[in-house]
Each structure stands twice: as C-alpha cells, then as structure tokens.
Design an enzyme around this catalytic site. Structure first.
Site, mmCIF file in Angstrom:
data_model
loop_
_atom_site.group_PDB
_atom_site.id
_atom_site.type_symbol
_atom_site.label_atom_id
_atom_site.label_comp_id
_atom_site.label_asym_id
_atom_site.label_seq_id
_atom_site.Cartn_x
_atom_site.Cartn_y
_atom_site.Cartn_z
ATOM 1 N NE ARG A 297 101.432 16.700 4.114
ATOM 2 C CZ ARG A 297 101.158 17.087 5.356
ATOM 3 N NH1 ARG A 297 100.236 16.485 6.034
ATOM 4 N NH2 ARG A 297 101.779 18.113 5.896
ATOM 5 C CB THR A 298 106.677 15.346 -0.534
ATOM 6 O OG1 THR A 298 105.501 16.140 -0.593
ATOM 7 C CG2 THR A 298 107.158 15.020 -1.929
ATOM 8 C CE LYS B 71 131.102 22.777 5.673
ATOM 9 N NZ LYS B 71 131.831 21.545 5.379
ATOM 10 N NE ARG C 162 108.760 19.751 -1.007
ATOM 11 C CZ ARG C 162 107.599 19.594 -0.366
ATOM 12 N NH1 ARG C 162 107.447 20.072 0.858
ATOM 13 N NH2 ARG C 162 106.592 18.957 -0.926
ATOM 14 C CG HIS D 207 104.199 19.153 -5.133
ATOM 15 N ND1 HIS D 207 104.869 17.944 -5.192
ATOM 16 C CD2 HIS D 207 103.853 19.329 -3.817
ATOM 17 C CE1 HIS D 207 104.933 17.422 -3.973
ATOM 18 N NE2 HIS D 207 104.340 18.242 -3.129
HETATM 19 N N1 CP Z 1 101.579 18.152 0.197
HETATM 20 C C1 CP Z 1 102.885 18.291 0.535
HETATM 21 O O1 CP Z 1 103.740 18.532 -0.311
HETATM 22 O O2 CP Z 1 103.141 18.133 1.870
HETATM 23 P P1 CP Z 1 104.595 18.215 2.534
HETATM 24 O O3 CP Z 1 105.054 19.643 2.393
HETATM 25 O O4 CP Z 1 104.379 17.810 3.960
HETATM 26 O O5 CP Z 1 105.500 17.288 1.784
#
Ligand code: CP
Length: 315
Positions: free
Chosen positions: A58-59, A86, A108, A136
C-alpha cells in the site's frame, strides 16, 4: 502559503492546524483523482527517491501513484538490489543519491530512527514511510482522513486501537495523532502485547478486555498481528488470539450501530479480523483507507515540497 515543516517523520511535531491543513489539502485532491486524466503539473521538475528497504504494497504503490499524479520524477530504490548488500553505509548511500540533486527521500526501513538520520545527513525533505516499531505518520494521516470523512470531527470520539500495540509503528503515530485532534483513545491488547510501561503510550485508557470496551467505541481500529516482529510466544495460539481479541461476527452485536472498523493492512484474516467484519458493507472503511492513502500522500508531497497550484483548480 508556507507549510511550517520540512519533513514528515514524527507526527507529534505537527499541530492540530498542521494536520487539519493536511486533511483539507487531501480532500481537495479528490477531484483530481476523479478526472479522466488524473495528473496535474504541480510538482513538475521535482525528483523524489522512494527508498523501500522493507516490503510494502500500500505505502509504496500509493506514494508512486501520488508522485505520478503530481508530475514529479520518481526513482524507486532499495532493498537487496542496492549496493548496501556489498556493505555500503547508509551515509554513503544517501550522499550518493543527494549528488543527483534530488528533492526528497521517502524511506521505509526496519530500523527505527533511519528517516531522522537521513534528514540530518541529506538536507533534502524526508518522509517516514514506516521505521521499525517507531512511526508511520502517513498511515496515521490516512487513518485520520478516513475517520474524519465518516464521523465529521474528532472531538469526543471514542477510538479503540486493538491488538499488537507493542510492535506497531501504526499505533506509534496514530495514538499521538488522535490525541492532537481531540479524540479519546483506548489501547486494547493482551498484557504481553503492551509495552512494559503502558502509561508511556499516552492513551486515555488501557484495557485487556475487548468485550468490556467495545460497546463504547465509535471507531474500532484493528492492528495486524506482526508475526515477523513477535519474539517468544506472547499468546498461546492464533486461534486463542482470535477468540479473545479478534473482531469476529459474534462481536458485531456488542458494537454501536454506527461504529466503524479500520485496519491498516495487510490483514491476517481469521486472526485479528474475520472476513465478516473486514468486508462488512456498513462498518468496514478499509478500502476507503487505501484510497485515502493516495490523497494524503499527494497532500504531504504538495505541502512539503511547496507545489504550485497549476492545474489543481483548472477543470
Ligand atoms: N499499511 C501499510 O503500511 O501497508 P504496506 O506495508 O503494504 O505498505
């Protein structure tokens, strides 16, 4: 209008007005997403690096779509395809990317604190797309947006966050965000999935009895059981977890008639959420949350990068 932040890393740094502006800007992008040609030139010429060092559906996809709809240039980068395997350090990686004169890094990472480190190293705008068990923030914004659309305001709303509180970066941003917006919050979890000091969460109430709390909730926010982050055996079995903390069809009868169900995804069906509730036509807003992901991420890019209004009001 100048937005008073360079980064979106810690939602607690944002005021109620900042968050409201983010939600209102997200709402204004709905119209762009309903056009036949879903693109405006507002970020034309900006270069954004999507650095995803952990899996995401999603993100990652919604950031990429948001960038395309705002006409930014995207570089998708990260994980096992990079020279970090590496042995290249994070600071050398960031220096290398910045030598390309980029404008923003969306990151992320499994390690908490990486987005802040990148912000300190790089001097470019940074958005935290999920760091370890920490935060998040764009997830919290899309959750707020979905709740706001359904309920109209946050003041006095009873929001229960249920499940794996101890390992959840979603909860790490959502709880403070709800407090900033004036909602009442209850953290509901087995004692083994709460932090050692539940008072540090900042929730108004902490409970381990879902059935006792459920009748008072306007919003039931179910967290994913994060099997990849569990150590030891915090509950006897997934079946037992579902019996005590899963949002099952049986629990529907305990809920307010207009209570809504949220989940950040991905869902463990039959564990924290039964399909009856995940797909409930009146209660579930899970796919609305997914759509809100595009809107709030467009808003975050636009506000942080100081986008122009070109094309936004044109049609
Ligand atoms: N909610 C969320 O962060 O989903 P993803 O891990 O699929 O990005």
């Amino acid at each position: 209008m100048t937005f008073p932040h360079r980064h979106l890393i810690d939602i607690a740094e944002y005021s109620r007005d900042d968050i409201m502006l983010m939600l209102e800007t997200a709402a204004s992008f709905k119209e762009v997403n309903e056009r036949r040609i879903k693109q405006v030139p507002t970020l034309k010429g900006a270069t954004i690096v999507n650095m995803f060092n952990e899996p995401s559906t999603r993100t990652r996809s919604s950031f990429e779509i948001a960038e395309k709809r705002l006409s930014a240039n995207s570089l998708n980068f990260g994980g096992s395809s990079t020279s970090t395997v590496k042995g290249e350090s994070l600071s050398d990686t960031v220096e290398t990317l910045c030598a390309y004169k980029i404008d923003m890094i969306i990151v992320r990472d499994k390690h908490a604190g990486v987005p802040r480190k990148i912000a300190d190293l790089s001097g470019v705008h940074v958005i935290d797309a999920g760091d370890g068990k920490h935060q998040h923030p764009t997830q919290a914004l899309l959750d707020l947006y979905s709740i706001w659309e359904e309920k109209g305001s946050f003041e006095g709303l009873n929001v229960g966050i249920v499940g794996d509180i101890a390992h959840s970066r979603v909860c790490g941003s959502l709880l403070p965000a709800l407090k900033i917006m004036g909602a009442n919050t209850v953290a509901i979890a087995p004692p083994t999935l709460l932090p050692a000091r539940p008072d540090v969460l900042g929730a108004d109430e902490v409970s381990s009895d879902l059935d006792a709390v459920l009748p008072d909730l306007d919003v039931v926010y179910m967290l994913r059981v994060q099997r990849e982050r569990l150590e030891g055996a915090p509950f006897p079995s997934l079946r037992e977890y579902n019996l005590l903390y899963g949002l099952t069809q049986k629990r529907d009868a305990l809920m307010k008639p207009d209570a809504i169900v949220c989940h950040p995804g991905p869902i463990n069906r039959g564990v924290e959420l039964d399909s009856f509730m995940a797909d409930h036509p009146e209660r579930s807003v899970i796919l609305d949350q997914v759509y809100a992901g595009i809107l709030v991420r467009m808003a975050a890019l636009y506000l942080l990068l100081g986008g122009s209004n070109d094309g936004i009001d044109a049609q």
